[in-house]
Design a protein around this motif. Structure first.
Motif, PDB file in Angstrom:
ATOM      1  N   ALA A 159       0.878  -0.855  -0.057  1.00 34.63           N
ATOM      2  CA  ALA A 159      -0.030   0.034   0.073  1.00 34.63           C
ATOM      3  C   ALA A 159       0.942   1.258  -0.004  1.00 34.63           C
ATOM      4  CB  ALA A 159      -0.893   0.101   1.254  1.00 34.63           C
ATOM      5  N   LEU A 160       1.674   1.192   0.757  1.00 32.69           N
ATOM      6  CA  LEU A 160       2.858   2.309   0.712  1.00 32.69           C
ATOM      7  C   LEU A 160       3.516   2.639  -0.738  1.00 32.69           C
ATOM      8  CD1 LEU A 160       4.630   1.968   4.303  1.00 32.69           C
ATOM      9  CD2 LEU A 160       3.193   3.941   3.454  1.00 32.69           C
ATOM     10  N   GLY A 161       3.743   1.515  -1.153  1.00 35.44           N
ATOM     11  CA  GLY A 161       4.338   1.647  -2.524  1.00 35.44           C
ATOM     12  C   GLY A 161       3.318   2.070  -3.575  1.00 35.44           C
ATOM     13  N   MET A 162       2.217   1.868  -3.472  1.00 35.75           N
ATOM     14  CA  MET A 162       1.087   2.385  -4.294  1.00 35.75           C
ATOM     15  C   MET A 162       0.904   3.703  -4.219  1.00 35.75           C
ATOM     16  SD  MET A 162      -1.803  -0.566  -4.146  1.00 35.75           S
ATOM     17  CE  MET A 162      -3.144   0.691  -4.849  1.00 35.75           C
ATOM     18  N   SER A 163       0.950   4.047  -2.887  1.00 33.80           N
ATOM     19  CA  SER A 163       0.879   5.632  -2.502  1.00 33.80           C
ATOM     20  C   SER A 163       2.046   6.589  -2.852  1.00 33.80           C
ATOM     21  CB  SER A 163       0.631   5.624  -0.993  1.00 33.80           C
ATOM     22  OG  SER A 163       0.648   7.129  -0.574  1.00 33.80           O
ATOM     23  N   ILE A 164       3.038   6.095  -2.635  1.00 32.87           N
ATOM     24  CA  ILE A 164       4.331   6.838  -3.318  1.00 32.87           C
ATOM     25  C   ILE A 164       4.393   6.905  -4.605  1.00 32.87           C
ATOM     26  CG2 ILE A 164       7.019   6.650  -3.321  1.00 32.87           C
ATOM     27  CD1 ILE A 164       6.804   5.285  -0.536  1.00 32.87           C
TER      28      ILE A 164
END
Length: 194
Positions: free
Chosen positions: A7-12
């Motif tokens: 999810a953090l990867g998607m957000s970044i």
């Protein structure tokens, strides 16, 4: 942890795309992320990383600004060919919609005007007409394109102004609605000198 990391990867990735990063070397990105989080020696120092990022985003911004300037220049060049358009030496263009017969203000005067401002694509960014309340301001307290035009107008006149970016907000832009180097269009009705 796997779902959070994903999810953090998607957000970044979404943030990077919104910032103008169209492509990325995912392996190098992952190495930078891994080395920083683990506290191991990075391949470049923080100062160099900051410079690389700043240079990249400055280039992205300059490309956008160049596109804004070119769009404005192309628009004004085509607009100048239309019947009824007057182009001044400054680059300001205007079209007289209604010619008043009142006095002309000077730079030290305050004026009352109704106006409707748009970008060249028609997007409205400000309008006293839509608010239903005319604006009062000093002639020399507005953007240069207005200062020039107002001193040429008689009270009772309504003109359409086509203002090159250097006579508007230039490289600064104005808020979120007027990007830097943007050509503006205003319909201005000079109601009174106050």
């Amino acid at each position: 942890m796997e779902k959070l990391s994903y999810a953090l990867g998607m957000s970044i990735a979404a943030n990077l795309q919104q910032s103008g990063v169209a492509e990325i070397d995912v392996d190098a990105f992952a190495r930078g992320l891994k080395h920083h989080i683990e506290g191991t020696t990075t391949e470049i120092n923080q100062q160099e990383a900051g410079k690389i990022i700043n240079d990249f985003f400055a280039a992205v911004q300059n490309k956008q600004y160049e596109a804004n300037m070119k769009a404005g220049q192309d628009f004004l060049a085509e607009n100048a060919k239309k019947e009824g358009i007057v182009t001044l030496e400054s680059g300001l263009q205007y079209e007289i919609l209604n010619e008043g017969n009142g006095a002309k203000p000077n730079a030290a005067d305050n004026v009352k005007c109704h106006y409707h401002g748009t970008l060249i694509d028609g997007t409205v960014f400000d309008s006293s007409v839509e608010r239903g309340e005319p604006a009062t301001f000093p002639v020399n307290g507005v953007i240069p394109g207005w200062v020039i035009a107002l001193q040429l107008m008689n009270v009772g006149s309504k003109w359409r102004l086509f203002i090159p970016s250097d006579l508007a907000y230039a490289e600064h832009g104005a808020g979120q609605q007027i990007p830097p180097h943007t050509t503006l269009i205003f319909e201005v009705e000079l109601l009174d000198i106050v």
